[in-house]
Design a protein around this motif. Structure first.
Motif, PDB file in Angstrom:
ATOM      1  N   GLY A 188     -32.314  19.819 -16.601  1.00  0.00           N
ATOM      2  CA  GLY A 188     -31.544  20.797 -15.766  1.00  0.00           C
ATOM      3  C   GLY A 188     -32.272  22.004 -15.211  1.00  0.00           C
ATOM      4  O   GLY A 188     -31.664  22.377 -14.100  1.00  0.00           O
ATOM      5  N   ILE A 189     -33.147  22.482 -15.845  1.00  0.00           N
ATOM      6  CA  ILE A 189     -33.734  23.741 -15.187  1.00  0.00           C
ATOM      7  C   ILE A 189     -35.173  23.753 -14.876  1.00  0.00           C
ATOM      8  O   ILE A 189     -35.815  22.662 -15.518  1.00  0.00           O
ATOM      9  CB  ILE A 189     -33.361  24.819 -16.001  1.00  0.00           C
TER      10      ILE A 189
ATOM     11  N   HIS B 189     -24.035  25.297 -18.543  1.00  0.00           N
ATOM     12  CA  HIS B 189     -23.915  24.456 -17.707  1.00  0.00           C
ATOM     13  C   HIS B 189     -23.111  23.220 -17.732  1.00  0.00           C
ATOM     14  O   HIS B 189     -22.382  22.741 -17.067  1.00  0.00           O
ATOM     15  CB  HIS B 189     -25.039  24.204 -16.645  1.00  0.00           C
ATOM     16  N   ASP B 190     -23.622  22.657 -19.028  1.00  0.00           N
ATOM     17  CA  ASP B 190     -22.860  21.306 -19.270  1.00  0.00           C
ATOM     18  C   ASP B 190     -22.753  20.959 -20.795  1.00  0.00           C
ATOM     19  O   ASP B 190     -23.135  21.720 -21.715  1.00  0.00           O
ATOM     20  CB  ASP B 190     -23.769  20.151 -18.543  1.00  0.00           C
TER      21      ASP B 190
ATOM     22  N   GLY C 155     -32.187  25.732 -11.573  1.00  0.00           N
ATOM     23  CA  GLY C 155     -32.603  24.402 -11.236  1.00  0.00           C
ATOM     24  C   GLY C 155     -32.742  24.262  -9.569  1.00  0.00           C
ATOM     25  O   GLY C 155     -33.759  24.737  -8.993  1.00  0.00           O
ATOM     26  N   THR C 156     -31.571  24.068  -8.998  1.00  0.00           N
ATOM     27  CA  THR C 156     -31.561  24.104  -7.705  1.00  0.00           C
ATOM     28  C   THR C 156     -31.532  25.553  -7.354  1.00  0.00           C
ATOM     29  O   THR C 156     -31.821  26.053  -6.018  1.00  0.00           O
ATOM     30  CB  THR C 156     -30.450  23.483  -6.971  1.00  0.00           C
ATOM     31  N   GLY C 157     -30.906  26.377  -8.110  1.00  0.00           N
ATOM     32  CA  GLY C 157     -30.862  27.829  -7.796  1.00  0.00           C
ATOM     33  C   GLY C 157     -29.534  28.172  -7.353  1.00  0.00           C
ATOM     34  O   GLY C 157     -29.086  29.161  -7.182  1.00  0.00           O
ATOM     35  N   GLY C 158     -28.623  27.334  -7.028  1.00  0.00           N
ATOM     36  CA  GLY C 158     -27.330  27.565  -6.311  1.00  0.00           C
ATOM     37  C   GLY C 158     -26.395  28.606  -7.261  1.00  0.00           C
ATOM     38  O   GLY C 158     -25.843  29.373  -6.823  1.00  0.00           O
ATOM     39  N   THR C 159     -26.497  28.248  -8.685  1.00  0.00           N
ATOM     40  CA  THR C 159     -25.626  29.110  -9.521  1.00  0.00           C
ATOM     41  C   THR C 159     -26.066  30.514  -9.642  1.00  0.00           C
ATOM     42  O   THR C 159     -25.401  31.354  -9.337  1.00  0.00           O
ATOM     43  CB  THR C 159     -25.704  28.474 -11.007  1.00  0.00           C
TER      44      THR C 159
ATOM     45  N   LYS D 261     -21.396  21.724 -12.119  1.00  0.00           N
ATOM     46  CA  LYS D 261     -21.721  21.219 -10.898  1.00  0.00           C
ATOM     47  C   LYS D 261     -20.490  20.768  -9.879  1.00  0.00           C
ATOM     48  O   LYS D 261     -20.634  20.331  -8.658  1.00  0.00           O
ATOM     49  CB  LYS D 261     -22.723  20.010 -10.911  1.00  0.00           C
TER      50      LYS D 261
ATOM     51  N   ASN E 140     -25.398  15.725 -13.702  1.00  0.00           N
ATOM     52  CA  ASN E 140     -24.376  16.590 -13.562  1.00  0.00           C
ATOM     53  C   ASN E 140     -23.766  16.701 -12.009  1.00  0.00           C
ATOM     54  O   ASN E 140     -22.845  16.555 -11.804  1.00  0.00           O
ATOM     55  CB  ASN E 140     -24.733  17.752 -13.994  1.00  0.00           C
TER      56      ASN E 140
ATOM     57  N   SER F  14     -29.924  23.082 -21.394  1.00  0.00           N
ATOM     58  CA  SER F  14     -30.068  24.207 -20.566  1.00  0.00           C
ATOM     59  C   SER F  14     -29.169  25.204 -21.311  1.00  0.00           C
ATOM     60  O   SER F  14     -29.536  26.182 -21.004  1.00  0.00           O
ATOM     61  CB  SER F  14     -29.685  24.119 -19.081  1.00  0.00           C
TER      62      SER F  14
HETATM   63  N1  PMP Z   1     -28.318  23.105 -16.353  1.00  0.00           N
HETATM   64  C1  PMP Z   1     -28.081  21.782 -16.221  1.00  0.00           C
HETATM   65  C2  PMP Z   1     -27.660  21.152 -17.138  1.00  0.00           C
HETATM   66  C3  PMP Z   1     -28.222  21.366 -14.715  1.00  0.00           C
HETATM   67  O1  PMP Z   1     -27.564  20.074 -14.565  1.00  0.00           O
HETATM   68  C4  PMP Z   1     -28.389  22.327 -13.664  1.00  0.00           C
HETATM   69  C5  PMP Z   1     -28.412  21.792 -12.411  1.00  0.00           C
HETATM   70  N2  PMP Z   1     -29.776  21.254 -12.273  1.00  0.00           N
HETATM   71  C6  PMP Z   1     -28.881  23.653 -14.186  1.00  0.00           C
HETATM   72  C7  PMP Z   1     -28.611  23.971 -15.191  1.00  0.00           C
HETATM   73  C8  PMP Z   1     -29.367  24.466 -12.984  1.00  0.00           C
HETATM   74  O2  PMP Z   1     -28.191  25.032 -12.100  1.00  0.00           O
HETATM   75  P1  PMP Z   1     -28.517  25.059 -10.541  1.00  0.00           P
HETATM   76  O3  PMP Z   1     -29.034  24.001  -9.996  1.00  0.00           O
HETATM   77  O4  PMP Z   1     -27.367  25.705 -10.007  1.00  0.00           O
HETATM   78  O5  PMP Z   1     -29.933  26.223 -10.549  1.00  0.00           O
END
Ligand code: PMP
Length: 326
Positions: free
Chosen positions: A233-234, A303-304, A181-185, A44, A74, A277
């Protein structure tokens, strides 16, 4: 001399690591894009910088301003690092299902933390979506980030994460698997990769209790799909603008228990100490194994970091209480 001008200069260029044990049943080469090497220990950081820089450039965020965001932790961490470096105030609005570690970490990097109930509808004034919007309206010289609909989020991954993955695999990547989650990745990386090679398949990992999979398959936003879940997160109960369903080939859903169990397996079997996640992502990848053949190069993005989950996933008592430990 070789140094970064400030901590933001260390964001990105994360390693790619081969999976050796957990994916033994898959013939393909499975590689992990290992995002915990970012200074905020998550992917993030990338979008946090991009969202702030674009808001500055467009005059939406002004000197001395307050940045407000609803975040599972994150994004807040990434935003807090940028806020410190650039001299802004930071307020993070979280839902109460988020781990205590995440809240403590945000406070440690100078953010104010506001906690809201999880089990209310997004339009409820107590929800963390509504609370963040209200705080932004009430706070002078503030800017509401809105990572769900702010398209600088996707752009960050289109400009950095996607090109890194393409380069690190010498353009040989055949599949990209990632939690949504937000879909950005998924949207940023997926768009970049498909522009390089339209045959690359992009798979999203969803949770039970989230609307993505059903919406992708039927075009129906089915409220019956929405119920509380544990995975952090997702999954979502809304359709964020950052989810570009057109570049996603399919979703698979992973249970809360599997996500937790596989997060622990990543640590114990691969030495990969990661967040919730990541377990969902690797279990989802295993669920998709019939899609992969010997010569494929499958990239999964983690992701984290595990440090944010020591009170939950990495705590036997919590795992037993949840019924996840046999
Ligand atoms: N895994 C974790 C731990 C996250 O914090 C997030 C963000 N919400 C995601 C996955 C999903 O990533 P994105 O928001 O880019 O779809």
């Amino acid at each position: 001399m070789d140094y970064a001008e400030n901590i933001l200069g260390t964001i990105g260029n994360t390693p790619m690591v081969k999976m050796n044990k957990l994916t033994r049943e898959i013939d393909a080469l499975v590689l992990a894009k290992y995002e915990t090497f970012n200074p905020g220990n998550s992917v993030k950081d990338r979008m946090a910088v991009k969202m702030i820089e674009e808001a500055e450039a467009e005059g939406r965020l002004k000197p001395g301003g307050t940045i407000i965001e609803g975040t599972s932790g994150n994004t807040g961490m990434g935003l807090a690092l940028v806020a410190i470096t650039k001299g802004y105030k930071m307020v993070c609005v979280l839902s109460d299902k988020q781990s205590k570690e995440k809240m403590d970490i945000l406070r440690a990097v100078g953010s104010e933390v506001v906690v809201c109930p999880t089990d209310v509808a997004p339009e409820d004034p107590r929800s963390y979506y509504s609370t963040s919007k209200r705080l932004a309206e009430e706070t002078p010289n503030s800017w509401y980030v809105n990572q769900y609909d702010n398209l600088s989020n996707t752009k960050a991954h289109y400009e950095s994460t996607g090109p890194e993955i393409w380069k690190q695999t010498d353009g040989k990547i055949t599949h990209f698997v990632v939690g949504v989650g937000t879909g950005g990745t998924i949207s940023g990386v997926g768009k970049y990769l498909k522009e390089q090679n339209p045959n690359i398949k992009v798979w999203g990992i969803d949770t039970y209790g989230s609307v993505f999979k059903k919406y992708h398959e039927t075009g129906i936003f089915d409220k019956n799909e929405i119920y509380p879940y544990v995975t952090e997160g997702i999954g979502e109960d809304i359709l964020p603008k950052n989810v570009n369903f057109d570049i996603i080939d399919g979703f698979t859903k992973v249970t809360d228990k599997d996500a937790a169990v596989y997060t622990r397996r990543l640590a114990r079997e691969e030495g990969m100490f990661l967040g919730n996640s990541a377990g969902a992502a690797i279990k989802g990848l295993l669920q998709l194994k019939e899609h992969f053949t010997k010569d494929d190069v499958v990239v999964v993005l983690f992701h984290d970091h595990g440090s944010r989950y020591v009170g939950k996933i990495y705590n036997d008592e919590w795992m037993r209480k949840m019924g996840y430990l046999e």
